[in-house]
Design an enzyme around this catalytic site. Structure first.
Site, PDB file in Angstrom:
ATOM      1  N   SER A 261      65.204  -5.221  74.603  1.00 19.85           N
ATOM      2  CA  SER A 261      64.233  -6.316  74.588  1.00 19.85           C
ATOM      3  C   SER A 261      63.515  -6.333  75.933  1.00 19.85           C
ATOM      4  O   SER A 261      63.812  -5.550  76.825  1.00 19.85           O
ATOM      5  CB  SER A 261      64.938  -7.659  74.356  1.00 19.85           C
ATOM      6  OG  SER A 261      65.820  -7.942  75.437  1.00 19.85           O
ATOM      7  N   LYS A 262      62.582  -7.260  76.068  1.00 19.46           N
ATOM      8  CA  LYS A 262      61.812  -7.328  77.309  1.00 19.46           C
ATOM      9  C   LYS A 262      62.688  -7.606  78.524  1.00 19.46           C
ATOM     10  O   LYS A 262      62.405  -7.156  79.627  1.00 19.46           O
ATOM     11  CB  LYS A 262      60.710  -8.386  77.189  1.00 19.46           C
ATOM     12  CG  LYS A 262      59.546  -7.948  76.323  1.00 19.46           C
ATOM     13  CD  LYS A 262      58.404  -8.947  76.371  1.00 19.46           C
ATOM     14  CE  LYS A 262      57.213  -8.450  75.553  1.00 19.46           C
ATOM     15  NZ  LYS A 262      56.084  -9.407  75.602  1.00 19.46           N
ATOM     16  N   ARG A 263      63.765  -8.352  78.307  1.00 19.44           N
ATOM     17  CA  ARG A 263      64.623  -8.646  79.456  1.00 19.44           C
ATOM     18  C   ARG A 263      65.334  -7.397  79.957  1.00 19.44           C
ATOM     19  O   ARG A 263      65.786  -7.348  81.098  1.00 19.44           O
ATOM     20  CB  ARG A 263      65.652  -9.715  79.100  1.00 19.44           C
ATOM     21  CG  ARG A 263      66.704  -9.309  78.097  1.00 19.44           C
ATOM     22  CD  ARG A 263      67.597 -10.493  77.712  1.00 19.44           C
ATOM     23  NE  ARG A 263      68.548 -10.159  76.682  1.00 19.44           N
ATOM     24  CZ  ARG A 263      69.740  -9.641  76.900  1.00 19.44           C
ATOM     25  NH1 ARG A 263      70.111  -9.374  78.153  1.00 19.44           N
ATOM     26  NH2 ARG A 263      70.565  -9.376  75.907  1.00 19.44           N
ATOM     27  N   GLY A 265      63.751  -4.440  79.960  1.00 21.88           N
ATOM     28  CA  GLY A 265      62.708  -3.537  80.435  1.00 21.88           C
ATOM     29  C   GLY A 265      61.955  -2.859  79.315  1.00 21.88           C
ATOM     30  O   GLY A 265      61.361  -1.802  79.502  1.00 21.88           O
TER      31      GLY A 265
END
Length: 495
Positions: A261-263, A265
């Site tokens: 996920s975006k958390r 990277g």
């Protein structure tokens, strides 16, 4: 057989690192076998595909140096060819016109879900529960059309879709280049739609036709497409076409093992460019995300082309490790030429304001000796901050502490010796500082801190002698004298 691979992203968003890795593996496999690497933009989803996303994908591919051997193919432009193949399949009897409407199919699914829910109710006998589940499973099973045997249309001009006549009985087996043998029962494959009621082709049909026409020999893609393979192979067989070799790559997870996920990277590939990663660093890191060759950690592109094979791909999901990416990128920063590195770093330097000629000259002089001061271009640019600070320097708390009365006294004596240097070089500066310490019976631990404070204001910097050479005689002596004068004013005020 000449090897042909392809990368086929959908332009519904940016190119993320999972897609970039897939493109890299296709590129390396083709180059390893002296084959062709092709790019196809699968833009048949007209509602979600955008020109901006297509441009972003092409930009990311260009940045990574993953350039196809032929111009990119736009899948939407080939719709007439896709329809032609579907109608040929109807003529062959391997596809058929289906008059079941989308509304009827949805009603079938809804009824199946209702019966599945009903089977969970209390008060049912075991026989009643089993009967409901049997009906639900039949309704929710892969769809086999009542029109698959060529029955006449319900009315003249009735709208229809074209569906594949799914295989009957037995198993479908894929000898996957990464996953090994994978099987599904033929009964799990539905009579899938090839042409919609409006005559437009579906993704499943378009992919197969395009891969055949582009002479693709090896389909290397994410394992989220593995299920699709069992629905696509019957299309090849229905047309009598050779089936390519399939290899499905495991997904990339976060460093905690969770879905990326975006958390973690999971950003667009070009976001990493904006953070200051080099394309060769990014490629070398992506290569090792799920692939290995012995104990070697970092590969140049030439080495990767010579060594890459699908047998080295791990079946388990890879884990994104940004710290490792930084280590790999730092390696390639050190290998980059000074000229290229300066050009790449310039936007990061200019983010803090325009560079004048003198500051540019200082940075260029220092660059060859400063390449190990950052793992990204952004970090490296920040490491040069001490060379562009304006006078008088703004001092950190520790710098002010180092410029005590004793520190100023030591700088006063040192600057007199520094002024005598004729050739302003690192060697001469270092020799002068050492001679001053010896003559005054001071240690470098007594002279270094106030000198560093005066030269950098407390900003991180390497050894002082080269720092003074990079600053130049006038700037280096001027910074020291600024602090001596400030110290004298401070002493006078306190007296």
């Amino acid at each position: 057989m000449r090897v042909v691979t392809r990368f086929a992203p959908s332009p519904t968003g940016m190119l993320h690192i999972g897609g970039a890795r897939t493109a890299l593996f296709n590129y390396l496999f083709a180059k390893r076998h002296s084959g062709r690497f092709l790019l196809r933009i699968e833009d048949t989803d007209h509602e979600r595909s955008t020109p901006e996303a297509t441009a972003a994908i092409l930009d990311a591919m260009s940045w990574l140096g993953l350039n196809p051997d032929e111009p990119p193919v736009m899948q939407s432009a080939r719709a007439p060819r896709h329809a032609e193949v579907a109608l040929e399949m109807v003529a062959r009897g391997t596809a058929f016109r289906c008059y079941v409407s989308a509304e009827e199919l949805q009603a079938r699914r809804d009824l199946g879900e209702e019966k599945r829910l009903a089977a969970r109710q209390d008060g049912l006998s075991e026989a009643e529960r089993e009967a409901l589940l049997f009906e639900a499973n039949a309704l929710l099973a892969p769809f086999r059309s009542p029109w698959r045997n060529g029955a006449a249309p319900p009315s003249p001009g009735a709208p229809f879709t074209v569906r594949l006549r799914a295989p009957e009985g037995g198993e479908q087996i894929v000898e996957d280049g990464v996953q090994g043998p994978v099987k599904v029962r033929a009964s799990e494959i539905d009579d899938l739609v090839l042409l919609r009621a409006d005559g437009s082709p579906t993704y499943m049909l378009a992919v197969v036709v395009d891969d055949h026409d582009m002479e693709v020999t090896h389909v290397i893609r994410g394992d989220d497409h593995l299920r699709n393979t069992f629905r696509q192979i019957p299309i090849y067989e229905a047309m009598g076409w050779a089936v390519p070799n399939f290899s499905h790559l495991p997904m990339i997870h976060g460093n905690d093992g969770a879905k990326l996920s975006k958390r973690h990277g999971a950003l667009s590939t070009t976001a990493y460019r904006d953070f200051g990663y080099l394309p060769e660093g990014m490629k070398a890191y992506l290569l090792r995300l799920g692939w290995s060759h012995g104990d070697q950690e970092i590969f140049s592109e030439d080495e990767a082309i010579a060594l890459f094979d699908l047998s080295g791909v791990n079946k388990a999901p890879a884990r994104l490790d940004l710290e490792k990416l930084g280590t790999v990128n730092a390696h390639f920063i050190r290998l980059a030429s000074d000229e290229r590195l300066f050009d790449l770093m310039t936007p990061f330097l200019e983010a803090e304001g325009a560079l004048d000629a003198e500051v540019t000259h200082r940075i260029r002089r220092a660059l060859a000796h400063m390449k190990d001061r950052g793992s990204t271009l952004a970090e490296l640019a920040e490491a040069f901050r001490f060379l562009r600070s304006g006078r008088p320097l703004e001092l950190s708390k520790n710098a002010r502490k180092a410029l005590s009365e004793d520190g100023i006294a030591r700088l006063t004596g040192l600057v007199a010796e520094l002024c005598k240097i004729e050739a302003w070089t690192t060697a001469n500066i270092s020799e002068t500082i050492s001679a001053y310490c010896t003559a005054t019976q001071l240690s470098m631990g007594q002279v270094g801190p106030p000198l560093r404070a005066a030269l950098t204001g407390g900003l991180p910097a390497p050894d002082l002698a080269p720092v003074m050479e990079w600053l130049g005689r006038g700037e280096a002596l001027g910074r020291i004298e600024d602090q001596i004068r400030a110290g004298a004013r401070g002493g006078a005020a306190s007296g």
